[in-house]
Design a protein around this motif. Structure first.
Motif, PDB file in Angstrom:
ATOM      1  N   VAL A  29       0.862  -1.185   0.000  1.00 40.18           N
ATOM      2  CA  VAL A  29       0.000   0.000   0.000  1.00 40.18           C
ATOM      3  C   VAL A  29       0.898   1.234   0.000  1.00 40.18           C
ATOM      4  O   VAL A  29       2.106   1.139   0.177  1.00 40.18           O
ATOM      5  N   ALA A  30       0.308   2.398  -0.186  1.00 37.52           N
ATOM      6  CA  ALA A  30       1.058   3.649  -0.141  1.00 37.52           C
ATOM      7  C   ALA A  30       1.415   4.005   1.301  1.00 37.52           C
ATOM      8  O   ALA A  30       0.699   3.637   2.237  1.00 37.52           O
ATOM      9  N   LYS A  31       2.522   4.723   1.458  1.00 35.12           N
ATOM     10  CA  LYS A  31       2.935   5.164   2.796  1.00 35.12           C
ATOM     11  C   LYS A  31       1.814   5.967   3.449  1.00 35.12           C
ATOM     12  O   LYS A  31       1.579   5.862   4.653  1.00 35.12           O
ATOM     13  N   ARG A  32       1.114   6.741   2.658  1.00 38.53           N
ATOM     14  CA  ARG A  32       0.013   7.562   3.179  1.00 38.53           C
ATOM     15  C   ARG A  32      -1.051   6.690   3.847  1.00 38.53           C
ATOM     16  O   ARG A  32      -1.621   7.063   4.863  1.00 38.53           O
ATOM     17  N   ALA A  33      -1.309   5.523   3.286  1.00 40.68           N
ATOM     18  CA  ALA A  33      -2.298   4.611   3.872  1.00 40.68           C
ATOM     19  C   ALA A  33      -1.865   4.160   5.264  1.00 40.68           C
ATOM     20  O   ALA A  33      -2.673   4.131   6.190  1.00 40.68           O
ATOM     21  N   ILE A  34      -0.581   3.844   5.416  1.00 42.92           N
ATOM     22  CA  ILE A  34      -0.060   3.446   6.736  1.00 42.92           C
ATOM     23  C   ILE A  34      -0.215   4.600   7.715  1.00 42.92           C
ATOM     24  O   ILE A  34      -0.675   4.418   8.840  1.00 42.92           O
ATOM     25  N   SER A  35       0.152   5.791   7.282  1.00 41.30           N
ATOM     26  CA  SER A  35       0.044   6.973   8.130  1.00 41.30           C
ATOM     27  C   SER A  35      -1.403   7.208   8.567  1.00 41.30           C
ATOM     28  O   SER A  35      -1.676   7.478   9.740  1.00 41.30           O
ATOM     29  N   GLU A  36      -2.328   7.088   7.623  1.00 43.96           N
ATOM     30  CA  GLU A  36      -3.744   7.310   7.944  1.00 43.96           C
ATOM     31  C   GLU A  36      -4.291   6.222   8.860  1.00 43.96           C
ATOM     32  O   GLU A  36      -5.087   6.496   9.758  1.00 43.96           O
ATOM     33  N   MET A  37      -3.872   4.975   8.646  1.00 39.02           N
ATOM     34  CA  MET A  37      -4.320   3.885   9.523  1.00 39.02           C
ATOM     35  C   MET A  37      -3.831   4.114  10.952  1.00 39.02           C
ATOM     36  O   MET A  37      -4.585   3.959  11.907  1.00 39.02           O
ATOM     37  N   GLU A  38      -2.557   4.472  11.085  1.00 37.42           N
ATOM     38  CA  GLU A  38      -1.983   4.688  12.408  1.00 37.42           C
ATOM     39  C   GLU A  38      -2.610   5.884  13.112  1.00 37.42           C
ATOM     40  O   GLU A  38      -2.661   5.927  14.339  1.00 37.42           O
ATOM     41  N   ALA A  39      -3.104   6.835  12.338  1.00 31.27           N
ATOM     42  CA  ALA A  39      -3.760   8.008  12.915  1.00 31.27           C
ATOM     43  C   ALA A  39      -5.245   7.756  13.176  1.00 31.27           C
ATOM     44  O   ALA A  39      -5.937   8.617  13.716  1.00 31.27           O
ATOM     45  N   GLY A  40      -5.726   6.581  12.800  1.00 24.56           N
ATOM     46  CA  GLY A  40      -7.137   6.260  12.989  1.00 24.56           C
ATOM     47  C   GLY A  40      -8.047   6.960  12.006  1.00 24.56           C
ATOM     48  O   GLY A  40      -9.243   7.086  12.226  1.00 24.56           O
ATOM     49  N   LYS A  41      -7.490   7.421  10.881  1.00 22.81           N
ATOM     50  CA  LYS A  41      -8.258   8.185   9.895  1.00 22.81           C
ATOM     51  C   LYS A  41      -8.664   7.353   8.684  1.00 22.81           C
ATOM     52  O   LYS A  41      -9.337   7.853   7.805  1.00 22.81           O
ATOM     53  N   ARG A  42      -8.224   6.124   8.635  1.00 21.17           N
ATOM     54  CA  ARG A  42      -8.559   5.249   7.511  1.00 21.17           C
ATOM     55  C   ARG A  42      -9.001   3.903   8.061  1.00 21.17           C
ATOM     56  O   ARG A  42      -8.394   3.370   8.983  1.00 21.17           O
ATOM     57  N   SER A  43     -10.037   3.355   7.478  1.00 23.31           N
ATOM     58  CA  SER A  43     -10.489   2.039   7.925  1.00 23.31           C
ATOM     59  C   SER A  43      -9.508   0.982   7.446  1.00 23.31           C
ATOM     60  O   SER A  43      -8.729   1.204   6.518  1.00 23.31           O
ATOM     61  N   ILE A  44      -9.565  -0.161   8.086  1.00 23.26           N
ATOM     62  CA  ILE A  44      -8.663  -1.259   7.771  1.00 23.26           C
ATOM     63  C   ILE A  44      -9.501  -2.520   7.606  1.00 23.26           C
ATOM     64  O   ILE A  44     -10.400  -2.788   8.406  1.00 23.26           O
ATOM     65  N   SER A  45      -9.220  -3.265   6.577  1.00 21.14           N
ATOM     66  CA  SER A  45      -9.988  -4.488   6.325  1.00 21.14           C
ATOM     67  C   SER A  45      -9.476  -5.623   7.215  1.00 21.14           C
ATOM     68  O   SER A  45      -8.373  -5.547   7.775  1.00 21.14           O
ATOM     69  N   ALA A  46     -10.272  -6.664   7.302  1.00 24.27           N
ATOM     70  CA  ALA A  46      -9.859  -7.839   8.071  1.00 24.27           C
ATOM     71  C   ALA A  46      -8.601  -8.453   7.469  1.00 24.27           C
ATOM     72  O   ALA A  46      -7.703  -8.892   8.203  1.00 24.27           O
ATOM     73  N   ASP A  47      -8.508  -8.462   6.151  1.00 27.27           N
ATOM     74  CA  ASP A  47      -7.323  -9.001   5.487  1.00 27.27           C
ATOM     75  C   ASP A  47      -6.081  -8.180   5.828  1.00 27.27           C
ATOM     76  O   ASP A  47      -5.010  -8.731   6.082  1.00 27.27           O
ATOM     77  N   GLU A  48      -6.230  -6.862   5.822  1.00 28.51           N
ATOM     78  CA  GLU A  48      -5.097  -5.998   6.169  1.00 28.51           C
ATOM     79  C   GLU A  48      -4.693  -6.216   7.625  1.00 28.51           C
ATOM     80  O   GLU A  48      -3.501  -6.271   7.935  1.00 28.51           O
ATOM     81  N   LEU A  49      -5.665  -6.349   8.490  1.00 29.79           N
ATOM     82  CA  LEU A  49      -5.376  -6.579   9.901  1.00 29.79           C
ATOM     83  C   LEU A  49      -4.607  -7.882  10.085  1.00 29.79           C
ATOM     84  O   LEU A  49      -3.625  -7.937  10.831  1.00 29.79           O
ATOM     85  N   ALA A  50      -5.032  -8.930   9.394  1.00 28.66           N
ATOM     86  CA  ALA A  50      -4.331 -10.216   9.469  1.00 28.66           C
ATOM     87  C   ALA A  50      -2.910 -10.091   8.932  1.00 28.66           C
ATOM     88  O   ALA A  50      -1.967 -10.659   9.493  1.00 28.66           O
ATOM     89  N   GLN A  51      -2.751  -9.315   7.867  1.00 29.65           N
ATOM     90  CA  GLN A  51      -1.425  -9.120   7.285  1.00 29.65           C
ATOM     91  C   GLN A  51      -0.516  -8.349   8.247  1.00 29.65           C
ATOM     92  O   GLN A  51       0.646  -8.698   8.422  1.00 29.65           O
TER      93      GLN A  51
END
Length: 111
Positions: A29-51
């Motif tokens: 994924v893009a670095k921005r996606a990681i940043s947004e996930m860590e900030a709680g600003k982007r949802s995360i799928s079950a597959d991503e969570l498992a990964q």
């Protein structure tokens, strides 16, 4: 996604010694996606969570549940090993002997 999960993702990434760029590459994924996930600003799928769980080598429950994170080491080990014992119960006696042989060799430093 909750701020708690975002915070736990960041803690797990840092503990693993990965930058956001490295985590993004591993997650594809893009670095921005990681940043947004860590900030709680982007949802995360079950597959991503498992990964994330596999990449960071943490239990998914540790990323999701405050109660699990607050549990002592003893409770976490109990949860992990009870799952392991349930798997062992499904094996034949010969397969269980093989598993114990491998574990013993690993502990002895022979594997």
């Amino acid at each position: 996604m909750s701020e708690f999960t975002g915070k736990k993702l960041k803690e797990a990434r840092v503990k693993k010694g990965l930058s956001q760029d490295e985590a993004a590459n591993l997650m594809n994924v893009a670095k921005r996606a990681i940043s947004e996930m860590e900030a709680g600003k982007r949802s995360i799928s079950a597959d991503e969570l498992a990964q994330f769980s596999r990449i960071y080598n943490v239990d998914v429950r540790e990323l999701l549940f405050i109660e699990f994170t607050e549990a002592g080491d003893e409770q976490r080990l109990t949860a992990k090993y009870s799952s392991f014992l349930k798997l062992l119960e499904k094996l034949s006696d010969r397969e269980v002997e093989d598993v114990y042989w491998v574990i013993k060799r690993k502990v002895e430093g022979l594997l």
